[in-house]
Write a protein that holds these residues in place. Structure first.
Motif, PDB file in Angstrom:
ATOM      1  N   PHE A 171      47.360  32.006  35.420  1.00 32.24           N
ATOM      2  CA  PHE A 171      46.748  33.315  35.625  1.00 32.24           C
ATOM      3  C   PHE A 171      46.165  33.765  34.289  1.00 32.24           C
ATOM      4  CE2 PHE A 171      49.649  32.850  39.087  1.00 32.24           C
ATOM      5  CZ  PHE A 171      49.125  33.587  40.141  1.00 32.24           C
ATOM      6  N   ASP A 172      44.851  33.899  34.225  1.00 34.57           N
ATOM      7  CA  ASP A 172      44.168  34.239  32.977  1.00 34.57           C
ATOM      8  C   ASP A 172      44.060  35.751  32.776  1.00 34.57           C
ATOM      9  OD1 ASP A 172      43.821  31.527  32.982  1.00 34.57           O
ATOM     10  OD2 ASP A 172      41.650  31.571  32.716  1.00 34.57           O
ATOM     11  N   ASP A 173      43.958  36.165  31.542  1.00 36.88           N
ATOM     12  CA  ASP A 173      43.602  37.511  31.086  1.00 36.88           C
ATOM     13  C   ASP A 173      44.773  38.479  30.990  1.00 36.88           C
ATOM     14  OD1 ASP A 173      40.990  36.588  31.005  1.00 36.88           O
ATOM     15  OD2 ASP A 173      40.451  37.476  32.936  1.00 36.88           O
ATOM     16  N   GLY A 174      45.881  38.221  31.678  1.00 35.55           N
ATOM     17  CA  GLY A 174      47.033  39.109  31.569  1.00 35.55           C
ATOM     18  C   GLY A 174      46.848  40.449  32.251  1.00 35.55           C
ATOM     19  N   TYR A 175      46.320  40.430  33.474  1.00 37.97           N
ATOM     20  CA  TYR A 175      46.159  41.682  34.210  1.00 37.97           C
ATOM     21  C   TYR A 175      47.519  42.265  34.594  1.00 37.97           C
ATOM     22  CZ  TYR A 175      41.230  40.529  34.480  1.00 37.97           C
ATOM     23  OH  TYR A 175      39.935  40.237  34.144  1.00 37.97           O
ATOM     24  N   ALA A 176      47.581  43.603  34.629  1.00 38.21           N
ATOM     25  CA  ALA A 176      48.831  44.272  34.962  1.00 38.21           C
ATOM     26  C   ALA A 176      49.296  43.922  36.365  1.00 38.21           C
ATOM     27  CB  ALA A 176      48.658  45.789  34.827  1.00 38.21           C
ATOM     28  N   ASP A 177      48.361  43.560  37.246  1.00 41.79           N
ATOM     29  CA  ASP A 177      48.754  43.247  38.619  1.00 41.79           C
ATOM     30  C   ASP A 177      49.522  41.931  38.726  1.00 41.79           C
ATOM     31  OD1 ASP A 177      46.700  41.204  38.688  1.00 41.79           O
ATOM     32  OD2 ASP A 177      45.247  42.716  39.281  1.00 41.79           O
ATOM     33  N   PHE A 178      49.602  41.164  37.639  1.00 44.29           N
ATOM     34  CA  PHE A 178      50.435  39.959  37.693  1.00 44.29           C
ATOM     35  C   PHE A 178      51.892  40.342  37.936  1.00 44.29           C
ATOM     36  CE2 PHE A 178      53.346  36.906  35.810  1.00 44.29           C
ATOM     37  CZ  PHE A 178      52.936  35.731  36.402  1.00 44.29           C
ATOM     38  N   HIS A 212      43.133  34.709  38.322  1.00 41.34           N
ATOM     39  CA  HIS A 212      42.983  35.811  37.377  1.00 41.34           C
ATOM     40  C   HIS A 212      43.751  37.027  37.890  1.00 41.34           C
ATOM     41  CE1 HIS A 212      39.701  33.206  35.996  1.00 41.34           C
ATOM     42  NE2 HIS A 212      39.713  33.896  34.863  1.00 41.34           N
ATOM     43  N   SER A 213      43.050  37.909  38.589  1.00 39.27           N
ATOM     44  CA  SER A 213      43.636  39.145  39.082  1.00 39.27           C
ATOM     45  C   SER A 213      44.075  39.003  40.543  1.00 39.27           C
ATOM     46  CB  SER A 213      42.607  40.278  38.951  1.00 39.27           C
ATOM     47  OG  SER A 213      43.072  41.481  39.496  1.00 39.27           O
ATOM     48  N   VAL A 214      45.087  39.771  40.932  1.00 35.77           N
ATOM     49  CA  VAL A 214      45.565  39.799  42.314  1.00 35.77           C
ATOM     50  C   VAL A 214      45.525  41.242  42.791  1.00 35.77           C
ATOM     51  CG1 VAL A 214      47.418  39.201  43.907  1.00 35.77           C
ATOM     52  CG2 VAL A 214      47.099  37.855  41.817  1.00 35.77           C
ATOM     53  N   GLY A 215      44.619  41.545  43.746  1.00 38.73           N
ATOM     54  CA  GLY A 215      44.495  42.927  44.192  1.00 38.73           C
ATOM     55  C   GLY A 215      43.323  43.115  45.121  1.00 38.73           C
ATOM     56  N   ASP A 216      42.669  44.272  44.996  1.00 40.73           N
ATOM     57  CA  ASP A 216      41.541  44.657  45.843  1.00 40.73           C
ATOM     58  C   ASP A 216      40.316  43.813  45.509  1.00 40.73           C
ATOM     59  OD1 ASP A 216      39.636  45.911  47.387  1.00 40.73           O
ATOM     60  OD2 ASP A 216      39.651  47.787  46.236  1.00 40.73           O
ATOM     61  N   VAL A 226      41.912  37.693  43.797  1.00 50.48           N
ATOM     62  CA  VAL A 226      42.388  37.203  45.081  1.00 50.48           C
ATOM     63  C   VAL A 226      43.312  38.268  45.659  1.00 50.48           C
ATOM     64  CG1 VAL A 226      44.328  35.966  44.037  1.00 50.48           C
ATOM     65  CG2 VAL A 226      43.504  35.283  46.280  1.00 50.48           C
ATOM     66  N   SER A 227      43.211  38.506  46.954  1.00 47.41           N
ATOM     67  CA  SER A 227      44.056  39.525  47.575  1.00 47.41           C
ATOM     68  C   SER A 227      45.484  39.020  47.701  1.00 47.41           C
ATOM     69  CB  SER A 227      43.516  39.885  48.956  1.00 47.41           C
ATOM     70  OG  SER A 227      43.643  38.782  49.839  1.00 47.41           O
ATOM     71  N   PRO A 228      46.452  39.929  47.757  1.00 45.73           N
ATOM     72  CA  PRO A 228      47.840  39.488  47.939  1.00 45.73           C
ATOM     73  C   PRO A 228      48.041  38.647  49.193  1.00 45.73           C
ATOM     74  CG  PRO A 228      47.776  41.784  47.265  1.00 45.73           C
ATOM     75  CD  PRO A 228      46.357  41.387  47.545  1.00 45.73           C
ATOM     76  N   ASP A 229      47.378  39.016  50.284  1.00 47.54           N
ATOM     77  CA  ASP A 229      47.526  38.252  51.528  1.00 47.54           C
ATOM     78  C   ASP A 229      46.993  36.834  51.367  1.00 47.54           C
ATOM     79  OD1 ASP A 229      48.719  40.353  52.801  1.00 47.54           O
ATOM     80  OD2 ASP A 229      46.920  41.003  53.878  1.00 47.54           O
ATOM     81  N   THR A 281      52.115  42.386  41.503  1.00 44.94           N
ATOM     82  CA  THR A 281      51.768  41.749  42.774  1.00 44.94           C
ATOM     83  C   THR A 281      52.008  40.242  42.799  1.00 44.94           C
ATOM     84  OG1 THR A 281      50.029  43.436  42.983  1.00 44.94           O
ATOM     85  CG2 THR A 281      49.967  41.592  44.531  1.00 44.94           C
ATOM     86  N   ALA A 282      51.576  39.540  41.759  1.00 39.32           N
ATOM     87  CA  ALA A 282      51.714  38.077  41.769  1.00 39.32           C
ATOM     88  C   ALA A 282      53.156  37.645  41.578  1.00 39.32           C
ATOM     89  CB  ALA A 282      50.833  37.456  40.689  1.00 39.32           C
ATOM     90  N   LEU A 283      53.864  38.293  40.680  1.00 35.88           N
ATOM     91  CA  LEU A 283      55.235  37.890  40.365  1.00 35.88           C
ATOM     92  C   LEU A 283      56.164  37.945  41.581  1.00 35.88           C
ATOM     93  CD1 LEU A 283      57.105  36.864  38.169  1.00 35.88           C
ATOM     94  CD2 LEU A 283      57.470  39.231  37.429  1.00 35.88           C
ATOM     95  N   PRO A 284      56.108  38.993  42.410  1.00 33.62           N
ATOM     96  CA  PRO A 284      56.960  38.979  43.603  1.00 33.62           C
ATOM     97  C   PRO A 284      56.665  37.807  44.542  1.00 33.62           C
ATOM     98  CG  PRO A 284      56.207  41.208  43.152  1.00 33.62           C
ATOM     99  CD  PRO A 284      55.446  40.299  42.226  1.00 33.62           C
ATOM    100  N   LEU A 285      55.397  37.409  44.659  1.00 35.51           N
ATOM    101  CA  LEU A 285      55.062  36.270  45.512  1.00 35.51           C
ATOM    102  C   LEU A 285      55.559  34.965  44.905  1.00 35.51           C
ATOM    103  CD1 LEU A 285      51.475  37.228  46.714  1.00 35.51           C
ATOM    104  CD2 LEU A 285      53.502  36.917  48.149  1.00 35.51           C
ATOM    105  N   LEU A 286      55.452  34.820  43.596  1.00 34.97           N
ATOM    106  CA  LEU A 286      55.988  33.632  42.938  1.00 34.97           C
ATOM    107  C   LEU A 286      57.489  33.527  43.183  1.00 34.97           C
ATOM    108  CD1 LEU A 286      54.058  33.888  39.548  1.00 34.97           C
ATOM    109  CD2 LEU A 286      53.798  32.046  41.213  1.00 34.97           C
ATOM    110  N   ARG A 287      58.193  34.640  43.067  1.00 36.28           N
ATOM    111  CA  ARG A 287      59.637  34.636  43.301  1.00 36.28           C
ATOM    112  C   ARG A 287      59.958  34.271  44.741  1.00 36.28           C
ATOM    113  NH1 ARG A 287      60.651  40.316  40.080  1.00 36.28           N
ATOM    114  NH2 ARG A 287      61.074  39.449  37.993  1.00 36.28           N
ATOM    115  N   ARG A 288      59.164  34.796  45.687  1.00 38.95           N
ATOM    116  CA  ARG A 288      59.421  34.519  47.104  1.00 38.95           C
ATOM    117  C   ARG A 288      59.341  33.031  47.402  1.00 38.95           C
ATOM    118  NH1 ARG A 288      55.377  37.214  51.239  1.00 38.95           N
ATOM    119  NH2 ARG A 288      56.195  39.072  50.184  1.00 38.95           N
ATOM    120  N   TYR A 289      58.402  32.350  46.783  1.00 37.23           N
ATOM    121  CA  TYR A 289      58.219  30.928  47.048  1.00 37.23           C
ATOM    122  C   TYR A 289      58.986  30.029  46.089  1.00 37.23           C
ATOM    123  CZ  TYR A 289      54.651  31.880  50.530  1.00 37.23           C
ATOM    124  OH  TYR A 289      54.002  32.301  51.669  1.00 37.23           O
TER     125      TYR A 289
END
Length: 253
Positions: A82-89, A26-30, A40-43, A92-100
């Motif tokens: 990733f459900d709900d369409g949170y802005a943190d996608f 869902h969300s990626v952040g605090d 889930v946290s970015p780390d 935060t999530a998109l840069p990690l997807l690109r990295r991998y």
């Protein structure tokens, strides 16, 4: 006995037995205030993606995953949703997807553009993607945008008019917004019944994502596993190994 092409389209199995392994985020952040365990946290996400790579697995969006399975391929692929369409996608999530080099499917709510998660009575308010944010996600390589309905309601309690709006109208709005066909639907709260599954199929979606659809499991009601902050590499390994014990898809739904 080999699975027929028609059966493959209905169940999503192709020559690979059982439904695909699909992670539900869902969300990626605090994560300090997270009563529903949706964050889930970015780390931790970085750690989980790293585990997938070390296992020789590659995350990708659902449409690409199902297309690979229809060809009898994809044993090394897992679905990332990733459900709900949170802005943190996007943040935060998109840069990690690109990295991998991973892809993913983002399920959004076109009736709540730029809003917040007002359906959650507890926990912090989280901002949702705006029109521009959804366009950025949709334009990213490997990212598929699907519908989570218009406003995040329990579709099993919706009358026919509301069900049509949440399922069919949300698809049309997203297609107009992204400029691309919308293939996937995700059931809010994971709740569904035969009537709701039929509405999703009749609206033209190629597949649907649930949580644990039980006997309704099919291409339009695929099971997923929740992945959150507590999922260390050991827990990820157990979830992946136990996936084969999940209910196999059935036809005719």
């Amino acid at each position: 006995m080999p699975v027929s092409a028609d059966s493959s389209r209905r169940t999503g199995t192709s020559s690979l037995e059982g439904p695909p392994w699909v992670a539900m985020y869902h969300s990626v952040g605090d994560t300090s205030d997270d009563p529903y365990r949706i964050t889930v946290s970015p780390d931790r996400l970085d750690q989980q993606f790293g585990w997938l790579r070390r296992r020789g697995l590659r995350g990708m969006g659902m449409a690409d995953l199902l297309a690979a399975r229809a060809r009898g391929e994809g044993r090394d692929l897992v679905g990332l949703t990733f459900d709900d369409g949170y802005a943190d996608f996007v943040e935060t999530a998109l840069p990690l997807l690109r990295r991998y080099g991973f892809g993913a499917t983002l399920f959004v709510l076109p009736g709540r553009l730029g809003g917040e998660n007002g359906w959650d009575p507890l926990g912090p308010r989280k901002p949702l993607l705006s029109r521009q944010g959804i366009r950025v996600a949709a334009a990213s390589e490997g990212v598929e945008v699907g519908s989570h309905g218009l406003t995040h309601v329990d579709l099993t309690r919706a009358d026919d008019a509301l069900l049509h709006a949440e399922v069919a109208e949300s698809r049309a709005l997203l297609a107009e917004l992204t400029g691309a066909p919308v293939e996937g639907f995700c059931y809010p709260y994971g709740t569904l019944d035969a009537r709701v599954v039929s509405a999703v199929r009749d609206a033209g979606y190629g597949y649907g994502c649930a949580i644990d659809p039980g006997p309704l499991t099919c291409l339009h009601a695929l099971p997923r596993l929740h992945v959150g902050e507590s999922d260390t590499p050991v827990r990820m390994l157990l979830k992946h190994k136990l996936h084969r014990l999940r209910r196999r898809p059935v036809e005719g739904v």
